[in-house]
Design a protein around this motif. Structure first.
Motif, short mmCIF file in Angstrom:
data_model
loop_
_atom_site.label_atom_id
_atom_site.label_comp_id
_atom_site.label_asym_id
_atom_site.label_seq_id
_atom_site.Cartn_x
_atom_site.Cartn_y
_atom_site.Cartn_z
N MET A 222 -1.82 10.33 95.42
CA MET A 222 -1.38 9.49 94.69
C MET A 222 -0.84 8.12 95.62
O MET A 222 -1.06 6.96 95.88
N LEU A 223 0.49 8.63 95.89
CA LEU A 223 1.25 7.52 97.10
C LEU A 223 0.49 7.39 98.42
O LEU A 223 0.32 8.68 99.04
N THR A 224 0.32 6.28 98.91
CA THR A 224 -0.27 6.24 100.08
C THR A 224 0.51 5.73 101.41
O THR A 224 0.28 6.28 102.54
N HIS A 225 1.39 5.20 100.83
CA HIS A 225 2.61 4.61 102.06
C HIS A 225 3.68 4.00 101.46
O HIS A 225 3.69 3.69 100.15
N ASP B 293 -0.51 6.04 84.84
CA ASP B 293 -0.93 7.39 83.73
C ASP B 293 -0.46 8.59 84.41
O ASP B 293 0.02 9.43 83.68
N ILE B 294 -0.80 8.95 85.62
CA ILE B 294 -0.12 10.23 86.09
C ILE B 294 1.36 10.22 86.03
O ILE B 294 1.75 11.51 85.77
N VAL B 295 2.03 9.19 86.37
CA VAL B 295 3.60 9.16 86.03
C VAL B 295 3.91 9.79 84.86
O VAL B 295 4.76 10.73 84.34
N GLN B 296 3.42 9.19 83.78
CA GLN B 296 3.49 9.13 82.18
C GLN B 296 2.92 10.58 81.83
O GLN B 296 3.79 11.31 81.11
N GLU B 297 1.91 11.03 82.44
CA GLU B 297 1.24 12.20 82.10
C GLU B 297 2.34 13.55 82.65
O GLU B 297 2.26 14.62 82.07
N GLN C 209 9.13 1.52 92.60
CA GLN C 209 7.97 0.97 91.85
C GLN C 209 6.78 1.38 92.53
O GLN C 209 6.88 1.89 93.47
N LEU C 210 5.82 1.19 91.93
CA LEU C 210 4.31 1.52 92.52
C LEU C 210 3.70 0.04 92.72
O LEU C 210 3.60 -0.92 91.92
N THR C 211 3.04 0.06 93.64
CA THR C 211 2.33 -1.40 93.97
C THR C 211 0.79 -1.05 94.57
O THR C 211 0.81 -0.25 95.39
N GLU C 212 0.02 -1.83 94.07
CA GLU C 212 -1.27 -1.91 94.54
C GLU C 212 -1.40 -3.32 95.02
O GLU C 212 -1.20 -4.44 94.62
N ASP C 213 -2.08 -3.41 96.29
CA ASP C 213 -2.23 -4.45 97.02
C ASP C 213 -3.51 -5.10 97.12
O ASP C 213 -4.37 -4.15 97.72
N GLY D 8 3.23 2.19 97.80
CA GLY D 8 1.78 1.70 97.52
C GLY D 8 0.82 2.98 97.10
O GLY D 8 0.96 4.10 97.43
N VAL D 9 0.07 2.39 96.17
CA VAL D 9 -1.05 3.03 95.32
C VAL D 9 -2.38 2.35 95.49
O VAL D 9 -2.45 1.39 95.75
N ASP D 10 -3.53 3.05 95.46
CA ASP D 10 -4.65 2.48 95.54
C ASP D 10 -5.07 2.14 94.21
O ASP D 10 -5.74 0.83 93.98
N ASP D 11 -4.44 2.46 92.86
CA ASP D 11 -4.87 1.70 91.66
C ASP D 11 -3.45 2.13 90.68
O ASP D 11 -3.31 3.18 90.42
#
Length: 139
Positions: free
Chosen positions: A1-4, A90-94, A127-131, A81-84
């Motif tokens: 899930m995490l890319t960088h 949703d994964i975090v909450q699940e 935080q999670l960021t989609e760029d 960074g995340v792709d989506d």
């Protein structure tokens, strides 16, 4: 899930002074920006693939302004960074953790951001960021 590590936010009281200080590290080019909705002005530079974002609060009542008043200058948050970003949320909450904003908010350069609940991550502001500028090959 995490890319960088997408970006690291550092709070400063005076953006121009901080830019001069970071020049000691050989940084010569900064991209400036404003996020009026967050009450900040920014200057950012790359360290490898990670953005380092210097943030000067312009609104003492905004989240960054309140954080600066309480904690002083320094590390504000770390963004992965995340792709989506919605799929990552949703994964975090699940997995039983909470987010602070269920809908992504827009940051610099159109970054889509979800803030994680610090209580779920040992007090760390994450935080999670989609760029949208990052190509699929870079993800």
């Amino acid at each position: 899930m995490l890319t960088h590590v997408h970006h690291i936010n550092l709070l400063v009281r005076d953006l121009d002074s901080a830019i001069s200080q970071y020049g000691a590290l050989g940084v010569t080019e900064f991209l400036r920006g404003n996020l009026q909705g967050r009450g900040v002005k920014t200057a950012r530079f790359r360290a490898g693939e990670t953005w380092i974002v210097l943030i000067e609060p312009t609104d003492p009542e905004g989240v960054p302004g309140q954080y600066l008043a309480k904690h002083g200058e320094g590390l504000f948050l770390l963004s992965f960074g995340v792709d989506d970003v919605t799929a990552a949320r949703d994964i975090v909450q699940e997995n039983g953790s909470q987010v602070l904003n269920t809908s992504p908010r827009t940051g610099l350069e159109g970054w889509q951001v979800i803030d994680l609940d610090p209580d779920a991550f040992s007090g760390a502001d994450l935080q999670l960021t989609e760029d949208p500028e990052r190509s699929p090959e870079e993800r």
